[in-house]
Design an enzyme around this catalytic site. Structure first.
Site, mmCIF file in Angstrom:
data_model
loop_
_atom_site.group_PDB
_atom_site.id
_atom_site.type_symbol
_atom_site.label_atom_id
_atom_site.label_comp_id
_atom_site.label_asym_id
_atom_site.label_seq_id
_atom_site.Cartn_x
_atom_site.Cartn_y
_atom_site.Cartn_z
ATOM 1 N N ARG A 191 -12.965 5.406 -13.799
ATOM 2 C CA ARG A 191 -12.788 3.869 -13.213
ATOM 3 C C ARG A 191 -13.461 2.478 -14.384
ATOM 4 N NH1 ARG A 191 -10.528 4.766 -7.820
ATOM 5 N NH2 ARG A 191 -10.807 2.886 -6.934
ATOM 6 N N TYR B 62 -11.905 -0.652 -15.770
ATOM 7 C CA TYR B 62 -11.206 -1.637 -15.063
ATOM 8 C C TYR B 62 -12.902 -1.955 -14.688
ATOM 9 C CZ TYR B 62 -8.896 -3.638 -11.575
ATOM 10 O OH TYR B 62 -8.381 -4.921 -11.144
ATOM 11 N N GLU C 194 -16.525 -1.474 -14.875
ATOM 12 C CA GLU C 194 -17.181 -2.327 -16.472
ATOM 13 C C GLU C 194 -16.587 -3.176 -16.709
ATOM 14 O OE1 GLU C 194 -20.168 -1.736 -15.753
ATOM 15 O OE2 GLU C 194 -20.951 -0.121 -16.603
ATOM 16 N N ASN D 212 -8.585 -4.846 -1.710
ATOM 17 C CA ASN D 212 -6.996 -4.124 -2.088
ATOM 18 C C ASN D 212 -6.215 -5.172 -1.384
ATOM 19 O OD1 ASN D 212 -9.472 -2.025 -1.833
ATOM 20 N ND2 ASN D 212 -6.974 -0.598 -2.026
ATOM 21 N N ARG E 172 -0.875 2.893 -6.221
ATOM 22 C CA ARG E 172 -1.428 2.942 -5.194
ATOM 23 C C ARG E 172 -1.265 3.134 -3.879
ATOM 24 N NH1 ARG E 172 -3.158 -3.271 -7.140
ATOM 25 N NH2 ARG E 172 -1.231 -3.364 -7.872
ATOM 26 N N ASN F 143 2.554 3.784 -2.182
ATOM 27 C CA ASN F 143 3.126 5.632 -2.164
ATOM 28 C C ASN F 143 3.350 5.760 -1.291
ATOM 29 O OD1 ASN F 143 2.056 5.451 -5.088
ATOM 30 N ND2 ASN F 143 0.758 7.522 -4.434
ATOM 31 N N ASP G 16 -13.619 7.770 -6.069
ATOM 32 C CA ASP G 16 -12.848 7.828 -4.950
ATOM 33 C C ASP G 16 -14.364 6.673 -3.872
ATOM 34 O OD1 ASP G 16 -9.400 7.743 -4.338
ATOM 35 O OD2 ASP G 16 -11.209 6.812 -2.177
#
Ligand code: UDP
Length: 279
Positions: free
Chosen positions: A99, A102, A104, A131, A143, A147, A230
């Protein structure tokens, strides 16, 4: 597409990683996919978009004396040790993980905004977006809400990653847009960062059950491996947004989900029909 015929609307297709020279008053720098699945397809391009793209937009803001708003992210908090997350929390990010391309890049983008502000007096605004979901998401965005809704509407298995005990707090798109506009219009000295999101927190298991109920679906819930890094919990502390922007979300998760389901329903029905036609 729905704006293209308006006389006061111009569409310029341009890659933000390449410098741009136009006259402009305000820039909403929303460039970059925000779905983990999408931003991990080309992690180098994602990093370039976050860092070079933001640098180019800062130079554009500087040369046009324009305001720049950056869509930063709750991802900059990583796996948070503080809950809910206030803006003062520095976060716990894995700089080597999948991840990182994105989060960093967004952390560096925030640094760049504040440095342009300090060195060149560029008016900047940093929104940390939690979110967000709603109509006009791509069915294959990847996402969780798109989904689950597309799976439920097609009576396909609902894919929970991990145990489903991880939590998120979901903000409906109209609330988010209102918050971004409030931030752009906030007094010049206010740079943020400011959290924008809906503080209502829910586990992914509960979210799946809610979507099955709202769509009256026959889908079964299945589990898949939890992706690396996650985050376990995520909830915005929006005290600052309430105080400085007089903003807070107004659309409940249930209402937002219903509107999102209404958006996806005809899209998926068309897809099913087309498939049947060409079968
Ligand atoms: N998730 C899931 N099933 C899916 C897609 C996502 O269980 O089909 C989980 C994911 O592992 C994460 C949460 O839902 O814990 C939110 O994921 P999303 O990709 O929407 O956004 P994130 O907050 O991770 O950037």
């Amino acid at each position: 597409q729905h704006l293209i015929t308006r006389a006061d609307f111009d569409f310029i297709q341009h890659d933000v990683t390449v410098p741009l020279n136009i006259k402009i008053d305000e820039i909403y720098n929303l460039a970059c996919p925000a779905s983990p699945v999408q931003y991990q397809i080309d992690p180098i391009q994602t990093t370039k978009t976050g860092i070079l793209g933001t640098l180019n937009m800062l130079d554009l803001a500087k040369s046009s004396s324009a305001k720049l708003l950056l869509a930063s992210t709750s991802e900059i908090y990583g796996e948070p040790e503080v809950h809910p997350q206030p803006e003062e929390y520095w976060g716990k990010v894995n700089p080597l993980g999948q991840r990182a391309c994105y989060n960093e890049a967004k952390r560096c983008a925030e640094t760049l905004l504040l440095n342009y502000h300090r060195q060149h007096n560029t008016p900047v605004k940093i929104a940390r977006i939690f979110n967000t979901y709603g109509p006009r998401m791509q069915p294959n965005d990847g996402r969780v809400i798109s989904n689950f809704v597309t799976q439920a509407l097609q009576n396909e298995p609902i894919t929970i990653y991990g145990a489903g005990s991880q939590t998120r707090s979901f903000c409906y798109i109209d609330d988010m847009i209102a918050g971004l506009i409030r931030l752009m219009e906030s007094p010049g000295e206010f740079t943020g960062p400011v959290n924008l999101g809906n503080p209502f927190e829910i586990s992914i298991q509960e979210l799946a059950e809610k979507i099955v109920l709202l769509t009256k679906s026959c889908s079964k819930i299945v589990t898949r491996d939890l992706p690396a890094d996650d985050p376990t919990r995520r909830q915005p502390d929006i005290t600052l947004a309430r105080q400085t922007l007089d903003w807070q979300p107004t659309i409940s998760l249930e209402e937002g989900l219903l509107r999102t389901i209404q958006y996806f329903y005809p899209l998926l029905n068309r897809a099913v029909t087309a498939e049947n036609l060409y079968a």
